[in-house]
Design a protein around this motif. Sequence first.
Motif, PDB file in Angstrom:
ATOM      1  N   ILE A 171      -0.585  24.212 -94.083  1.00  0.00           N
ATOM      2  CA  ILE A 171      -1.530  24.502 -93.004  1.00  0.00           C
ATOM      3  C   ILE A 171      -0.860  24.164 -91.676  1.00  0.00           C
ATOM      4  O   ILE A 171      -0.333  23.064 -91.508  1.00  0.00           O
ATOM      5  N   VAL A 172      -0.876  25.111 -90.746  1.00  0.00           N
ATOM      6  CA  VAL A 172      -0.351  24.868 -89.401  1.00  0.00           C
ATOM      7  C   VAL A 172      -1.509  25.042 -88.426  1.00  0.00           C
ATOM      8  O   VAL A 172      -2.111  26.112 -88.340  1.00  0.00           O
ATOM      9  N   GLU A 173      -1.810  23.957 -87.716  1.00  0.00           N
ATOM     10  CA  GLU A 173      -2.895  23.972 -86.732  1.00  0.00           C
ATOM     11  C   GLU A 173      -2.269  23.772 -85.352  1.00  0.00           C
ATOM     12  O   GLU A 173      -1.453  22.880 -85.161  1.00  0.00           O
ATOM     13  N   ALA A 174      -2.658  24.621 -84.412  1.00  0.00           N
ATOM     14  CA  ALA A 174      -2.067  24.585 -83.074  1.00  0.00           C
ATOM     15  C   ALA A 174      -3.122  24.264 -82.025  1.00  0.00           C
ATOM     16  O   ALA A 174      -4.300  24.588 -82.197  1.00  0.00           O
ATOM     17  N   PRO A 175      -2.710  23.653 -80.913  1.00  0.00           N
ATOM     18  CA  PRO A 175      -3.643  23.390 -79.824  1.00  0.00           C
ATOM     19  C   PRO A 175      -4.183  24.698 -79.259  1.00  0.00           C
ATOM     20  O   PRO A 175      -3.462  25.681 -79.162  1.00  0.00           O
ATOM     21  N   PHE A 176      -5.462  24.685 -78.912  1.00  0.00           N
ATOM     22  CA  PHE A 176      -6.071  25.852 -78.279  1.00  0.00           C
ATOM     23  C   PHE A 176      -5.822  25.723 -76.789  1.00  0.00           C
ATOM     24  O   PHE A 176      -6.624  25.170 -76.052  1.00  0.00           O
ATOM     25  N   ALA A 177      -4.684  26.200 -76.347  1.00  0.00           N
ATOM     26  CA  ALA A 177      -4.293  26.099 -74.937  1.00  0.00           C
ATOM     27  C   ALA A 177      -4.722  27.346 -74.191  1.00  0.00           C
ATOM     28  O   ALA A 177      -4.935  28.402 -74.788  1.00  0.00           O
ATOM     29  N   GLN A 178      -4.856  27.215 -72.889  1.00  0.00           N
ATOM     30  CA  GLN A 178      -5.184  28.362 -72.047  1.00  0.00           C
ATOM     31  C   GLN A 178      -4.169  29.469 -72.318  1.00  0.00           C
ATOM     32  O   GLN A 178      -2.982  29.242 -72.282  1.00  0.00           O
TER      33      GLN A 178
ATOM     34  N   TYR B  25      -6.716  25.802 -83.215  1.00  0.00           N
ATOM     35  CA  TYR B  25      -6.967  26.974 -84.051  1.00  0.00           C
ATOM     36  C   TYR B  25      -6.021  26.943 -85.238  1.00  0.00           C
ATOM     37  O   TYR B  25      -4.943  26.343 -85.171  1.00  0.00           O
ATOM     38  N   LEU B  26      -6.442  27.543 -86.328  1.00  0.00           N
ATOM     39  CA  LEU B  26      -5.606  27.604 -87.519  1.00  0.00           C
ATOM     40  C   LEU B  26      -4.592  28.717 -87.308  1.00  0.00           C
ATOM     41  O   LEU B  26      -4.930  29.889 -87.307  1.00  0.00           O
ATOM     42  N   LYS B  27      -3.367  28.325 -87.074  1.00  0.00           N
ATOM     43  CA  LYS B  27      -2.291  29.254 -86.737  1.00  0.00           C
ATOM     44  C   LYS B  27      -1.715  29.919 -87.979  1.00  0.00           C
ATOM     45  O   LYS B  27      -1.350  31.091 -87.954  1.00  0.00           O
TER      46      LYS B  27
END
Length: 175
Positions: free
Chosen positions: A36-43, A72-74
């Motif tokens: 699982i790769v989760e990434a910051p929800f950046a602008q 978000y789940l990338k």
Amino acid sequence: MRNILVLATGLFISAAADAADVVASFTLPSKVKVRIVEAPFAQGSLAFDEKRPCVVEGQVPFGTNCSRPETYLKELTISYEGRTYQLDTSSMFNAWHGRPLVTLPPKGVKGRGLRYFGGYCANSGSCMVRGLFSDGAGTFVAEWTVSGGIAVRTVLTNSPDVKAAFVRNIDGVEP
């Protein structure tokens, strides 16, 4: 030699995630490997309209309660017997937060704990996996099947009865 190959492969896979991404990898009791790769929800990472907070990328988001997502789940992949499948992660937000695969009950409380991801593969081209994501009021569940080597998300919901069914049986029913 095999250990060196596994280590090198692990480093290659981990290098694919950005520095700010959080990667969780584990193996289910059924021997299915999950990443699982989760990434910051950046602008700018995904479209978010403050005027329509219950819509992200033109779809209803799960895990947000109509607020700007934190993550978000990338990427979500499963691997079994040498085959790897990329699973659909669209509309999945604030999903994993680096938690462990299993949360044990508090000390002194009887129970088996809660496993957040489960499933099995009948063979390398036929699998079913499911997970519990987010927490609190934003909790949602998802399920994917692989049939003939094609992966499809079959469930994405925050329905209380479906969530309860997944909690009771995270591994589903093997054929």
